[in-house]
Design a protein around this motif. Structure first.
Motif, PDB file in Angstrom:
ATOM      1  N   GLU A   1       0.847  -1.195   0.000  1.00  0.00           N
ATOM      2  CA  GLU A   1       0.000   0.000   0.000  1.00  0.00           C
ATOM      3  C   GLU A   1       0.887   1.252   0.000  1.00  0.00           C
ATOM      4  N   LEU A   2       1.864   1.216   0.883  1.00  0.00           N
ATOM      5  CA  LEU A   2       2.766   2.352   1.031  1.00  0.00           C
ATOM      6  C   LEU A   2       3.505   2.648  -0.268  1.00  0.00           C
ATOM      7  N   ARG A   3       4.067   1.589  -0.853  1.00  0.00           N
ATOM      8  CA  ARG A   3       4.841   1.796  -2.083  1.00  0.00           C
ATOM      9  C   ARG A   3       3.962   2.324  -3.208  1.00  0.00           C
ATOM     10  N   GLU A   4       2.725   1.769  -3.280  1.00  0.00           N
ATOM     11  CA  GLU A   4       1.846   2.225  -4.349  1.00  0.00           C
ATOM     12  C   GLU A   4       1.530   3.709  -4.186  1.00  0.00           C
ATOM     13  N   ARG A   5       1.232   4.092  -2.939  1.00  0.00           N
ATOM     14  CA  ARG A   5       0.904   5.493  -2.683  1.00  0.00           C
ATOM     15  C   ARG A   5       2.087   6.400  -3.018  1.00  0.00           C
ATOM     16  N   LEU A   6       3.254   5.957  -2.626  1.00  0.00           N
ATOM     17  CA  LEU A   6       4.444   6.777  -2.898  1.00  0.00           C
ATOM     18  C   LEU A   6       4.649   6.907  -4.403  1.00  0.00           C
ATOM     19  N   SER A   7       4.417   5.784  -5.112  1.00  0.00           N
ATOM     20  CA  SER A   7       4.632   5.825  -6.551  1.00  0.00           C
ATOM     21  C   SER A   7       3.592   6.714  -7.227  1.00  0.00           C
ATOM     22  N   LEU A   8       2.454   6.904  -6.568  1.00  0.00           N
ATOM     23  CA  LEU A   8       1.437   7.787  -7.125  1.00  0.00           C
ATOM     24  C   LEU A   8       1.758   9.253  -6.827  1.00  0.00           C
ATOM     25  N   GLY A   9       2.863   9.453  -6.114  1.00  0.00           N
ATOM     26  CA  GLY A   9       3.282  10.827  -5.855  1.00  0.00           C
ATOM     27  C   GLY A   9       2.685  11.423  -4.595  1.00  0.00           C
ATOM     28  N   GLU A  10       2.062  10.586  -3.769  1.00  0.00           N
ATOM     29  CA  GLU A  10       1.523  11.120  -2.513  1.00  0.00           C
ATOM     30  C   GLU A  10       2.682  11.458  -1.579  1.00  0.00           C
ATOM     31  N   LYS A  11       2.436  12.441  -0.725  1.00  0.00           N
ATOM     32  CA  LYS A  11       3.495  12.828   0.205  1.00  0.00           C
ATOM     33  C   LYS A  11       3.583  11.823   1.342  1.00  0.00           C
ATOM     34  N   ARG A  12       4.810  11.643   1.807  1.00  0.00           N
ATOM     35  CA  ARG A  12       5.048  10.690   2.889  1.00  0.00           C
ATOM     36  C   ARG A  12       4.190  10.996   4.117  1.00  0.00           C
ATOM     37  N   GLU A  13       4.172  12.272   4.504  1.00  0.00           N
ATOM     38  CA  GLU A  13       3.434  12.624   5.723  1.00  0.00           C
ATOM     39  C   GLU A  13       1.927  12.414   5.550  1.00  0.00           C
ATOM     40  N   ASP A  14       1.446  12.635   4.314  1.00  0.00           N
ATOM     41  CA  ASP A  14       0.009  12.450   4.078  1.00  0.00           C
ATOM     42  C   ASP A  14      -0.362  10.967   4.141  1.00  0.00           C
ATOM     43  N   ILE A  15       0.526  10.135   3.608  1.00  0.00           N
ATOM     44  CA  ILE A  15       0.282   8.687   3.675  1.00  0.00           C
ATOM     45  C   ILE A  15       0.312   8.238   5.127  1.00  0.00           C
ATOM     46  N   LEU A  16       1.322   8.720   5.843  1.00  0.00           N
ATOM     47  CA  LEU A  16       1.445   8.321   7.249  1.00  0.00           C
ATOM     48  C   LEU A  16       0.225   8.762   8.049  1.00  0.00           C
ATOM     49  N   ALA A  17      -0.242   9.965   7.790  1.00  0.00           N
ATOM     50  CA  ALA A  17      -1.434  10.442   8.506  1.00  0.00           C
ATOM     51  C   ALA A  17      -2.615   9.512   8.195  1.00  0.00           C
ATOM     52  N   GLY A  18      -2.724   9.090   6.927  1.00  0.00           N
ATOM     53  CA  GLY A  18      -3.803   8.171   6.542  1.00  0.00           C
ATOM     54  C   GLY A  18      -3.669   6.829   7.239  1.00  0.00           C
ATOM     55  N   LEU A  19      -2.442   6.342   7.340  1.00  0.00           N
ATOM     56  CA  LEU A  19      -2.220   5.046   7.994  1.00  0.00           C
ATOM     57  C   LEU A  19      -2.585   5.123   9.481  1.00  0.00           C
ATOM     58  N   HIS A  20      -2.225   6.210  10.105  1.00  0.00           N
ATOM     59  CA  HIS A  20      -2.569   6.365  11.526  1.00  0.00           C
ATOM     60  C   HIS A  20      -4.084   6.406  11.702  1.00  0.00           C
TER      61      HIS A  20
END
Lengths: 432, 469, 433
Positions: B353-372
């Motif tokens: 999930e993380l890698r896909e989001r990163l590859s889509l250009g999402e910001k690290r902090e935004d992904i992390l906030a979503g995961l939390h």
């Protein structure tokens, strides 16, 4: 839904005579099945809820119950490999493990619980009662065996009670579909007088079983109405309802329990005679079969006795007064099918559970939610909340599976069971 | 004086809380859990008793007329000295264990036949290990110098990070196999951790620390030293103990002195915040939602199922995947302005999930906030299952230290249940141990009528007050 | 090549034609739960699809609220897979398909009702019930689909007291005097329940007219499916799907217009050109609906869907209900007979004749598909228990297949994209070889 007396070690310390008797009955039944190819006796595969044993016996057909074979496979430690085989054949990890265990057993030579080979079905009687998976299950078996299949659609009590229309629909199917299919499969004529005799014997056995289960109202309870009672319901839920064997067995069982009651004894558990009843529980949901003994011990070692359970009603609900009625043979079979526990709607299930907790003076309700059985499990959390609200007694929730050992996490379950019992204790005493 | 102790054996850490007979907290101790549960419990208890004794030293110092600032400074210095002494003692144990590990390897090689090359390599490794240990011993003072920061106070982590760092440099410089050097440590640390706690250690280390310390205290030096000695020597006697925790089936306690972690958490949270009605505990392995009444008695509870989705471990996987420390995740997620919607909290797919989001250009902090947010959503379900969130609401467990998780929880609780007072204690990791200690206190007073000593089928065991953990 | 099947004989049939016509909800719409809303169809394809997508995502049921405000009528929700929309319509009731909330809604309280091993649909339905989205519905129908939906009817009764929660049992016996009789009874009972809650009395003439409206709807859908089969580049499934789903919250009259408008637009969409994609049938998605992004993923992965079982209610009955050979004493009998003998094959319907998988193979042949995607929701017992039999049948017919699972809120498609892409490529290689 169980005849669990074969391989699993029965309560060792004091094996009852009734248990020996049951064991003999089952052994004889499976021998008859094994010899069927030579004797030419016909057999019919069908399901526990809504089983039409008396009707089958009226045609001299032997019932085979794949659910029971699956749970027996689990108790013999075979289910893991059977399920693995079925999954290799394309079955999903998500679906009912009874089905997968049965498919695996079938593909591994169809050796039954006594080690003898089961005959191919002469007829698949799809008694479609209280479980959608039954339909899929026999579609799969029909595809495997290519044998004739007859569907008996038993409507669900969606409105909370069976209606005349539902009963008539079932009776009409019995007349126009099931009986002709049985006549064709066995080559025998439908004999209503014979059916009536069988039904009269059913009522006798049902009376004794109901009395036995009701003794759990006493303190201490002389029986465990879940772990112990799955043995008691074995004959009547499977191949013996309507037989003299069943009448004799239940009379014998009744006498034994009456004796325990008189002596003020508690139930016999895997660890021997229970000496103190510390918790009285009502349990909803089927047991886990892969670790049945270990599961029971988690309760027994804490002095927790189950005083009523819904699982012991899947093959027929008798505590509301229903008995098979020989004077109205087809109608009574229809009513029986309609009334099985998993065919009841959720508000009715809540009413029953509330009644069990109150009438049996239980300390709380424990739900064993099994992954395989949506019919039982879907909605159990809503049931739990409703029963807690109405009884004021604590509820507990554990999760496992019927016959897939991958879904029995002993540490997790023990943790929850103990926490639940300690919560009862704490609430009771207000102390530690 | 008499004390009661509660021990919470968790999957990653073991905690102990010591209370007096009135239930007042005297000390807390924590250590990493290890394969030997006995030792883990002993070490946690020893740590809690150490902290109890530091409390007593503070009392004695006050009696001797030390001012508040002076006491704080003295105690801090004393504790630092104590930790250093403790560290050095364990280094000595490590040294011995490493020597054994090196020589065992040598013997194994010799048994395999005379191979000069291998023998020489073996000697080189032995020498390297010795030089690592020497350097670690030299650095010990620095490690505990005032103002120095340590990521963990567990010996395993503390010594391990130094050992491996030095070993890596050395391996490069001397062309030695790093894996072999690391292997020695892995073997040796297990031995050190299996070493039972020495009950006399506190006295020795504290007094040694005190000696170097009081020298600088001028006129008060002697009275302070005596105060410390009194505190060290006054006896502590265990009145009762109760164990709980994830590993409680294997706790080194008799059955009648074990309580469910659910009950302990409920009672502990109640003791910390008496207004608590709902407790949420998100630990490494499981998540618990607990409802308690006004006495801290559990009225209902729910736990996550066998799937680890939504537990602390999920964040662990994410941290590993991002090559970050677990404690860095929350602050980074807090920088997000727009959390990404994440539907799956499946630990197995976390990385994908993380890698896909990163590859889509999402910001690290935004992904992390979503995961939390996603793991807190799972907890919200359990809370709803257990009966909802009532005031006051207490959040415990390792994840309660994570600011992003706390923010997400606050938001969701407000959305779903309105304004509810949310309590988070800095000592929340000790909640279960505190509850256990309070159960022990009741045992000591004979209030515990749960009667587990009348166990039904097992042989009856009598609760023995005062026996060691 | 495509016959305009929706122009039908307007003469009423059956014996129940008297008394119909007046709409008791006072909306002046003529009989039935029809609409007074905008009749203007968007002229532009993109606008139309956008509107359909909006309706497909309308889990708040804004469209239903607007309809109720306009007509003062009553609305009743139904779950997959089949419901007697014709009967509801004839009684002035707006039938509303409740298919969960897709990937648009965070599930919090819904999860509290279901264990992790139960599919996603009932969670989001409960969540919608608890967050007020379904307040505009005067009742809910729970068709006999599986044990989960069956028990959801009970959860509904326990959680939302006072509202109509009707378990719609459907026969698994398909003879008129057995299953037919039972279904007729059940539908009359439903009609009675609806009447007591303010619906118009069931009138057989009105029912016949409603049946024709839905026959028109089915005919339009069939035309779209035929067109997609023949020219899949014209009818993208990622468009067709929201266009079908829009009908779950729209009155049938409006949906018919939408379908007709969409059909016109795609027929004349000259800019659309054939694509080099693998032709596949999707099977297994009849209940919990896939998120739109999943369909887009499949298309991007190189698959043209030429047949499927999405939004199954639009094609549950496979031809017209109102046709000469469908006899019976009244329009209710037509509906019952069609259910018995003209329902599509489905995992939730007992396979009384033939072998499991025959129908899928037939559909693959009919749609000239090159492969099958067995695409079922996680924990969907009916779909997943059928799969091994379907796979055997496909293998025997030498039809390539692949399988994967989804949930209505799946948000991660990397694996599926890979799988669908590889499958599409391998099909092409295989068919070229």
């Amino acid at each position: 839904m169980s005849t669990t007396t074969l391989k699993p070690t029965p309560p060792a310390a004091c094996k009852d005579r009734s248990q020996e008797r049951q064991k003999e009955m089952i052994a004889a039944h499976f021998q008859r099945l094994a010899r069927a190819p030579e004797t030419g006796q016909k057999n019919v595969y069908t399901f526990v809820p809504g089983n039409l044993t008396e009707l089958l016996l009226a045609f001299d057909a032997l019932p085979v119950l794949p659910e029971i074979n699956a749970l027996q496979s689990a108790m013999r430690g075979k289910s893991r490999e059977y399920i693995a085989l079925a999954e290799k054949l394309g079955h999903s990890e998500d679906v009912c493990s009874y089905v997968k265990c049965d498919v695996g057993m079938l593909r591994s030579g169809n050796v039954g619980p006594t080690g003898e080979r089961l005959p191919r079905p002469d007829l698949l009687l799809l008694s479609y009662t209280g479980c959608f998976t039954f339909m899929k299950w026999f579609e799969i078996l029909r595809q495997e065996y290519g044998t004739p299949t007859v569907m008996l659609h038993v409507p669900y009590q969606g409105g909370g009670k069976p209606t005349i229309e539902m009963r008539d629909y079932v009776v009409a199917q019995l007349k126009k579909k099931v009986i002709p299919a049985l006549e064709k499969a066995t080559g025998k004529q439908y004999d209503e007088d014979r059916l009536k005799e069988l039904l009269a014997r059913s009522a006798k056995a049902e009376e004794d079983l109901t009395w036995v289960l009701s003794t759990a109202k006493h303190k201490p309870s002389p029986i465990d109405a879940y772990f112990g009672a799955v043995y008691y319901v074995g004959p009547i839920f499977s191949s013996f309802r309507g037989t003299q064997d069943a009448v004799d067995y239940y009379r014998m069982l009744r006498e034994e329990v009456a004796e325990r009651l008189e002596k003020g004894l508690g139930p016999v558990t895997p660890d021997g005679q229970a000496t103190k009843e510390r918790y009285r529980l009502v349990v909803e949901g089927p047991p886990n079969w892969t670790s049945f003994r270990e599961f029971w011990q988690m309760f027994a070692s804490e002095g927790a006795v189950v005083v009523n359970s819904t699982y012991t009603k899947v093959g027929g609900v008798y505590d509301d007064g229903f008995r098979h009625d020989p004077d109205h043979p087809l109608e009574t079979l229809a009513n029986y099918c309609l009334g099985c526990y998993t065919n009841l709607d959720l508000p009715t299930r809540v009413d029953k559970l509330v009644g069990y907790v109150q009438d049996y003076e239980a300390d709380g309700l424990l739900i064993n939610s099994v992954k395989s059985c949506d019919s039982f499990s879907a909605g159990q959390l809503a049931i739990l909340r409703a029963v807690e609200e109405r009884t004021g007694k604590p509820g507990g929730f554990i999760e496992s599976d019927l016959v897939d050992p991958r879904f029995f996490s002993a540490a997790n379950i023990k943790n929850r069971v103990e926490s639940f019992l300690q919560m009862i204790e704490q609430k009771r005493g207000g102390g530690a | 004086m008499k004390y009661c102790v509660g021990i919470d054996l968790g999957s990653t850490t073991t905690k102990a809380v010591v209370v007096d007979l009135d239930g007042l907290v005297l000390g807390r101790g924590i250590t990493n859990s290890r394969s030997n549960y006995d030792v883990a419990c002993q070490v946690a208890l020893a740590e809690a008793l150490n902290s109890t004794r530091f409390g007593r030293i503070a009392g004695e110092l006050e009696r001797e007329g030390a001012g508040s600032a002076e006491r704080t400074q003295l105690l801090a210095a004393l504790e630092q000295g104590f930790r250093e002494q403790q560290y050095r003692a364990q280094l000595a144990l490590l040294d011995a264990a490493l020597r054994r590990a090196v020589s065992e390897r040598g013997e194994a090689h010799q048994a395999a036949g005379p191979d000069a090359e291998k023998l020489a390599a073996s000697d080189a490794l032995g020498a390297a290990v010795q030089s690592i240990l020497e350097r670690m011993t030299r650095e010990a003072g620095e490690l505990f110098a005032p103002g120095s920061k340590r990521k963990s106070d567990f010996f395993r982590d503390l010594a391990g990070s130094r050992y491996l760092a030095i070993a890596e440099g050395l391996a490069k410089k001397k062309k030695l196999p790093f894996d072999a050097l690391a292997g020695f440590y892995d073997k040796a640390i297990l031995e050190v951790e299996a070493e039972p706690a020495d009950p006399t250690a506190f006295g020795r280390h504290a007094l040694a620390a005190a000696r170097t310390l009081v020298a600088s205290q001028g006129a008060h030096a002697e009275s302070f030293r005596q105060a410390i000695e009194r505190a060290v020597e006054s006896p502590l006697e265990e009145a009762a103990s109760v164990g709980t925790g994830y590993g409680r089936a294997r706790l080194p306690f008799p059955r009648e002195r074990i309580r469910s972690e659910i009950l302990c958490h409920g009672l502990g949270a109640h003791a910390m915040f008496p207004g608590t009605r709902t407790v949420l505990d998100i630990g490494g392995q499981d998540t618990k939602a607990i409802q308690v009444d006004d006495k801290g008695i559990v009225t209902s509870f729910q736990m996550n199922d066998r799937c680890a989705a939504g537990c602390g471990r999920y964040l662990g996987y994410i941290a590993d995947e991002m090559n970050l420390g677990l404690h860095e995740l929350g602050p980074m997620a807090c920088e997000s302005k727009r959390a990404v919607r994440i539907n799956s909290t499946c630990t197995v797919f976390a990385g994908a999930e993380l890698r896909e989001r990163l590859s889509l250009g999402e910001k690290r902090e935004d992904i992390l906030a979503g995961l939390h947010r996603a793991i807190v959503l799972r907890a919200m379900s359990l809370l709803a299952r257990s009966g909802g969130v009532k005031s006051e609401f207490t959040f415990t467990g390792g994840v309660a230290k994570n600011p992003a998780a706390v923010d997400a929880l606050k938001g969701l609780v407000k959305e779903n249940y309105g304004e509810v007072a949310l309590n988070i204690s800095p000592d929340s990791i000790y909640t279960g141990a505190l509850g256990a200690a309070l159960f022990a206190q009741r045992l000591a007073h004979g209030e515990d009528q749960s009667g587990l000593d009348e166990a039904v089928l097992a042989k009856p065991k009598k609760a023995k007050a005062g026996s060691g953990a | 090549m495509i016959a305009p099947q929706h122009s039908k004989d307007p003469a009423p049939r059956g014996n129940g034609s008297s008394g119909g016509g007046a709409c008791s909800s006072g909306c002046g719409c003529g009989s039935g739960a029809s609409s007074t809303g905008s009749k203007e169809a968007p002229a532009n394809l993109a606008t139309l699809v956008e509107k359909a997508e909006e309706l497909a995502r309308d889990w708040r049921l804004d469209a239903v609220r607007a309809w109720k405000a306009r007509t003062k009528g009553i609305a009743v929700g139904y779950l997959p897979v089949w419901a007697p929309r014709e009967l509801l319509h004839a009684m002035g009731v707006l039938p509303v398909g409740v298919m969960g909330a897709g990937d648009d809604l965070e599930i919090i309280r819904g999860d509290a009702y279901y264990q992790s091993y139960i599919c996603h649909l009932p969670r989001s339905v409960i969540e919608l019930g608890l967050n007020g989205a379904l307040d505009c519905l005067d009742g809910m129908l729970f068709p006999a689909t599986c044990d989960v939906i069956r028990n959801l009817s009970g959860v509904w009764k326990l959680s939302f007291r006072g509202k109509l929660s009707f378990y719609l049992d459907v026969p698994q016996d398909f003879e008129r005097e057995l299953g037919g009789q039972f279904l007729r009874q059940t539908l009359l009972e439903l009609a009675h329940e609806l009447e007591t809650r303010g619906a118009r009395k069931l009138d057989m003439g009105a029912l016949a007219r409603s049946i024709r409206l839905f026959d028109e709807n089915r005919a339009l859908v069939r035309q779209l499916y035929t067109l997609r089969r023949d020219e899949p580049w014209r009818v993208l499934t990622s468009e067709l799907y929201p266009v079908l789903r829009a009908g779950l919250v729209q009155p049938v009259e409006e949906h018919n217009e939408l379908l007709a408008a969409y059909l016109d637009l795609v027929r004349s969409a000259t800019e659309r050109r054939p694509l080099d994609q693998a032709r596949v049938v999707v099977s297994g998605s009849f209940c919990e609906q896939p998120p739109l992004s999943l369909l887009k993923t499949l298309e991007r992965g190189g698959c043209s869907i030429v047949d499927d079982d999405f939004v199954q209610i639009t094609r549950w009955i496979t031809s017209d209900v109102d046709q000469p050979h469908n006899t019976g004493k009244d329009a209710l009998d037509w509906l019952v007979n069609s259910f018995l003998s003209d329902s599509t094959d489905s995992p939730v319907r007992y396979c009384a004749k033939g072998r499991k998988g025959d129908d899928l193979v037939r559909r693959v042949r009919a749609s000239r598909a090159e492969g099958v995607l067995l695409c079922a929701p996680s924990f969907c017992d009916p779909a997943l228990l059928d799969q091994p039999m379907l796979q055997d049948a496909l293998d025997a017919a030498k039809i390539p297949w692949t399988n994967f699972k989804y949930a209505e809120n799946t948000g991660q498609f990397q694996v599926i994209r890979e799988q669908a892409g590889t499958f599409a490529d391998s099909i092409k290689l295989w068919s070229e070889a």
